[in-house]
Design an enzyme around this catalytic site. Structure first.
Site, short mmCIF file in Angstrom:
data_model
loop_
_atom_site.label_atom_id
_atom_site.label_comp_id
_atom_site.label_asym_id
_atom_site.label_seq_id
_atom_site.Cartn_x
_atom_site.Cartn_y
_atom_site.Cartn_z
N VAL A 1 0.83 -1.21 0.00
CA VAL A 1 0.00 0.00 0.00
C VAL A 1 0.86 1.25 0.00
CG1 VAL A 1 -1.70 1.29 1.31
CG2 VAL A 1 -1.93 -1.18 1.04
N GLU B 1 -7.65 2.49 1.90
CA GLU B 1 -7.26 2.05 0.55
C GLU B 1 -8.13 0.87 0.13
OE1 GLU B 1 -5.64 -1.66 2.01
OE2 GLU B 1 -5.85 -1.01 -0.08
N LYS C 1 -14.36 0.52 4.92
CA LYS C 1 -13.27 -0.37 4.50
C LYS C 1 -13.53 -1.79 4.96
CE LYS C 1 -9.37 -2.11 3.34
NZ LYS C 1 -8.87 -2.30 1.99
N ASN D 1 -14.69 -5.11 2.43
CA ASN D 1 -13.96 -6.38 2.34
C ASN D 1 -14.78 -7.55 2.85
OD1 ASN D 1 -11.77 -5.41 1.02
ND2 ASN D 1 -10.35 -5.53 2.75
N GLY E 1 -14.08 -21.29 -5.96
CA GLY E 1 -12.73 -21.83 -5.98
C GLY E 1 -12.43 -22.57 -4.70
N GLY F 1 -7.95 -15.77 0.27
CA GLY F 1 -6.79 -15.60 1.15
C GLY F 1 -6.30 -14.17 1.05
N CYS G 1 -5.68 -9.24 3.41
CA CYS G 1 -6.79 -8.35 3.78
C CYS G 1 -8.09 -9.07 4.16
CB CYS G 1 -7.03 -7.36 2.64
SG CYS G 1 -5.67 -6.20 2.47
N ARG H 1 0.55 -14.53 1.84
CA ARG H 1 -0.11 -14.32 3.12
C ARG H 1 -1.52 -14.92 3.09
NH1 ARG H 1 1.15 -7.98 4.21
NH2 ARG H 1 0.93 -7.88 1.92
C1 UDX Z 1 -0.79 -2.61 4.97
C2 UDX Z 1 -1.66 -3.08 6.09
O1 UDX Z 1 -1.15 -4.29 6.53
C3 UDX Z 1 -3.07 -3.26 5.71
O2 UDX Z 1 -3.87 -3.43 6.83
C4 UDX Z 1 -3.57 -2.07 5.10
O3 UDX Z 1 -4.82 -2.30 4.60
C5 UDX Z 1 -2.67 -1.62 4.05
O4 UDX Z 1 -1.32 -1.47 4.46
P1 UDX Z 1 0.51 -3.89 3.17
O5 UDX Z 1 1.00 -2.68 2.48
O6 UDX Z 1 0.16 -5.06 2.37
O7 UDX Z 1 -0.79 -3.59 4.04
O8 UDX Z 1 1.53 -4.25 4.36
P2 UDX Z 1 3.03 -4.67 4.22
O9 UDX Z 1 3.31 -5.07 2.83
O10 UDX Z 1 3.27 -5.59 5.33
O11 UDX Z 1 3.82 -3.28 4.45
C6 UDX Z 1 3.90 -2.68 5.67
C7 UDX Z 1 5.28 -1.97 5.69
O12 UDX Z 1 5.36 -1.17 6.88
C8 UDX Z 1 6.45 -2.96 5.73
O13 UDX Z 1 7.34 -2.68 4.69
C9 UDX Z 1 7.09 -2.69 7.09
O14 UDX Z 1 8.49 -2.82 7.06
C10 UDX Z 1 6.69 -1.26 7.36
N1 UDX Z 1 6.69 -0.89 8.78
C11 UDX Z 1 6.15 -1.73 9.70
C12 UDX Z 1 7.28 0.35 9.14
O15 UDX Z 1 7.79 1.06 8.30
N2 UDX Z 1 7.26 0.70 10.46
C13 UDX Z 1 6.75 -0.13 11.41
O16 UDX Z 1 6.80 0.25 12.58
C14 UDX Z 1 6.19 -1.38 11.02
C1 UDX Z 2 -8.64 -7.16 -1.47
C2 UDX Z 2 -9.66 -6.15 -1.99
O1 UDX Z 2 -10.05 -6.52 -3.30
C3 UDX Z 2 -9.06 -4.75 -2.00
O2 UDX Z 2 -10.06 -3.80 -2.38
C4 UDX Z 2 -8.57 -4.41 -0.60
O3 UDX Z 2 -7.99 -3.17 -0.57
C5 UDX Z 2 -7.59 -5.43 -0.15
O4 UDX Z 2 -8.17 -6.72 -0.19
P1 UDX Z 2 -6.63 -8.50 -2.45
O5 UDX Z 2 -6.59 -9.18 -1.14
O6 UDX Z 2 -5.38 -8.04 -3.06
O7 UDX Z 2 -7.62 -7.22 -2.38
O8 UDX Z 2 -7.28 -9.55 -3.46
P2 UDX Z 2 -8.65 -9.87 -4.22
O9 UDX Z 2 -8.39 -9.81 -5.67
O10 UDX Z 2 -9.76 -9.09 -3.69
O11 UDX Z 2 -8.82 -11.42 -3.84
C6 UDX Z 2 -8.92 -11.81 -2.51
C7 UDX Z 2 -9.09 -13.33 -2.45
O12 UDX Z 2 -10.39 -13.68 -2.91
C8 UDX Z 2 -8.09 -14.09 -3.30
O13 UDX Z 2 -7.66 -15.24 -2.60
C9 UDX Z 2 -8.91 -14.51 -4.53
O14 UDX Z 2 -8.46 -15.71 -5.09
C10 UDX Z 2 -10.30 -14.71 -3.90
N1 UDX Z 2 -11.42 -14.51 -4.84
C11 UDX Z 2 -11.63 -13.27 -5.40
C12 UDX Z 2 -12.27 -15.59 -5.11
O15 UDX Z 2 -12.09 -16.70 -4.61
N2 UDX Z 2 -13.34 -15.38 -5.96
C13 UDX Z 2 -13.59 -14.15 -6.53
O16 UDX Z 2 -14.58 -14.03 -7.27
C14 UDX Z 2 -12.71 -13.06 -6.25
#
Ligand code: UDX
Ligand code: UDX
Length: 440
Positions: A12, A145, A198, A202, A247, A251, A254, A321
């Site tokens: 993000v 987001e 949000k 989800n 499916g 997973g 989020c 994840r």
């Molecule tokens: C994150 C959140 O997990 C999710 O809940 C939210 O919806 C979107 O932002 P994501 O970007 O996928 O999702 O997380 P991740 O890829 O784990 O990135 C988090 C980053 O924060 C990592 O690079 C980590 O090193 C950094 N971080 C963590 C800091 O810079 N400071 C901290 O104290 C902890």
């Molecule tokens: C999701 C939300 O789409 C996004 O808006 C939010 O910010 C973060 O979480 P993401 O987790 O990246 O994004 O993946 P997404 O494409 O939504 O799929 C989530 C899971 O659902 C995956 O495991 C995917 O395989 C599954 N999925 C999705 C299904 O099994 N069937 C579907 O029709 C759509």
């Protein structure tokens, strides 16, 4: 144009930073992990996200990566994009969020923008903490987001909507103005409602998936084809075609986390959110149904070789994840099966103990009694299945994402099974059929 500091260079943080720079703003992205920042400054992305490297490259003059807090704090808007993983109780671990709050020096004049997914009520707690520290000139805005991995750049630059929840109108105006270059509706609201949008969004998408997975399971018992059913449902403009793909469960970082956040939030607030209980339970069972299907075809799985094709939680990402593949592999090993696996991008070494990882799909399929399509990567749908058959011990395919052509597989001599596609229904299916686009 604004000066923006971003805390957290994850999926993000990097995508939001690069896209805000693309909109003309000056952006500094800060992360605690030195190695991650070094790679970013060396022009190498620490994540697999299609199209992101071009946006980062194109905006290098306005985009900076650092481990330094001062450089990130010295901006007009401070975006919080750090991880909020679940604790063992399923609650949100907000330690990283509080670390960012504590790093804001006295006298700072800026707007804190929460992008990380947090439980409803977090904004209020942060506001109180800022006031307690005399940081009265630090505003607070919730701007969740909605980026999906694999399409995150598009999801940002062509957002369906931008949600801005603010205590102070002017702070909301400033965050809205940041997105002026985007052609997306802006929903201005209060902070708790923005936080809930949000989680609810989800949770609703996860509910749709668990619903269609249960429909699929019934289709198998009553001789119907869930692909046809989903199409028939989706043509109804009140339903729509999206997120109706059955499916082996959802997973990712989020859906599972946010659904449990919401369930616990409701529980901690005195309301038993029954529907979400079912959504989570159905999803866990769906990951395991593949084992029952394999036993239907192969009997006991002890000593049988099962090849898992695709490990990432979905295509176009390297993210493992909460990937269903991890649970499925563990179940199969527990049943005494030998498990091999392949993914075009995701590196599962160290994560899937006891699983033989192939350097190619065919290598993973060598000597296998069954192939299971776990992630619908295009490379798997377009696999050389005749070649696959020649290296497998038994020609059985479980299409866990309904992406293969049943007729083609049968023509090649495979036993074919899928999700929600009853044998009888498949035999009635015309040779090949193009899906109709939904009429809006
Ligand atoms: C994150 C959140 O997990 C999710 O809940 C939210 O919806 C979107 O932002 P994501 O970007 O996928 O999702 O997380 P991740 O890829 O784990 O990135 C988090 C980053 O924060 C990592 O690079 C980590 O090193 C950094 N971080 C963590 C800091 O810079 N400071 C901290 O104290 C902890
Ligand atoms: C999701 C939300 O789409 C996004 O808006 C939010 O910010 C973060 O979480 P993401 O987790 O990246 O994004 O993946 P997404 O494409 O939504 O799929 C989530 C899971 O659902 C995956 O495991 C995917 O395989 C599954 N999925 C999705 C299904 O099994 N069937 C579907 O029709 C759509």
């Amino acid at each position: 144009m604004a000066r923006i500091g971003i805390f957290g260079a994850g999926y993000v943080g990097i995508v939001s930073g690069a896209c805000l720079a693309e909109l003309g703003h000056t952006v500094v992205v800060r992360d605690v992990v030195q190695e991650r920042i070094e790679r970013l400054n060396a022009g190498e992305l620490p994540i697999y996200e299609p199209g992101l490297d071009e946006v980062v490259e194109r905006n290098r003059d306005r985009l900076r990566f650092t481990t330094g807090v001062a450089a990130a704090v010295d901006n007009d808007l401070l975006f919080v994009c750090v991880g909020t993983p679940p604790t063992h109780s399923g609650d949100a671990d907000l330690a990283a969020v509080w670390t960012v709050i504590e790093e804001i020096p006295p006298g700072t004049r800026a707007i804190l923008v929460m992008k990380s997914t947090v439980p409803v009520g977090t904004g209020e707690k942060v506001r109180a903490a800022l006031d307690a520290r005399g940081l009265v000139d630090v505003g607070y805005v919730s701007c969740p987001e909605f980026l999906a991995e694999g399409t995150a750049v598009r999801d940002f630059l062509s957002s369906d909507r931008i949600v801005v929840g603010a205590y102070d109108e002017a702070d909301g105006d400033a965050v809205e103005a940041l997105h002026a270059g985007l052609d997306a509706p802006v929903l201005r609201t209060d902070v708790p409602s923005a936080e809930m949008i949000k989680l609810a969004a989800n949770a609703y998408l996860g509910t749709r998936i668990s619903f269609i997975n249960e429909i699929a399971n019934v289709c198998e018992l009553v001789g119907a084809d869930v692909q046809q059913v989903a199409r028939g449902m989706g043509l109804d403009r009140r339903i729509g075609e999206h997120y109706l793909r059955p499916g082996i469960g959802f997973g990712g970082s989020c859906f599972p986390k946010d659904i449990s956040f919401l369930k616990l939030l409701a529980g901690n607030s005195g309301y038993h959110f029954q529907l979400l209980n079912a959504v989570i339970e159905v999803n866990e069972l769906q990951k395991r149904r593949v084992v029952t299907k394999l036993q239907k075809h192969l009997g006991s799985l002890r000593g049988k070789r099962v090849a898992l094709l695709g490990l990432a939680f979905k295509p176009n990402t390297d993210d493992l994840r909460e990937a269903p593949s991890i649970v499925l592999a563990a179940r199969l090993l527990a049943e005494g099966a030998e498990v091999s696996a392949w993914d075009p991008v995701a590196d599962a070494s160290g994560l899937l103990k006891g699983v033989r990882l192939g350097a190619s799909a065919l290598e993973a399929l060598a000597g296998a009694d069954a192939a299971v399509v776990v992630t619908e990567w295009p490379q798997i749908a377009e696999l050389d299945w005749a070649g696959a058959k020649s290296v497998m011990r038994t020609s059985l395919v479980i299409d866990g994402r309904n992406v293969l052509d049943p007729h083609e597989l049968k023509r090649l001599g495979f036993a074919y099974d899928a999700v929600g596609r009853a044998e009888s229904a498949l035999s009635l299916l015309p040779e090949t059929q193009e899906p109709e686009r939904e009429q809006h």
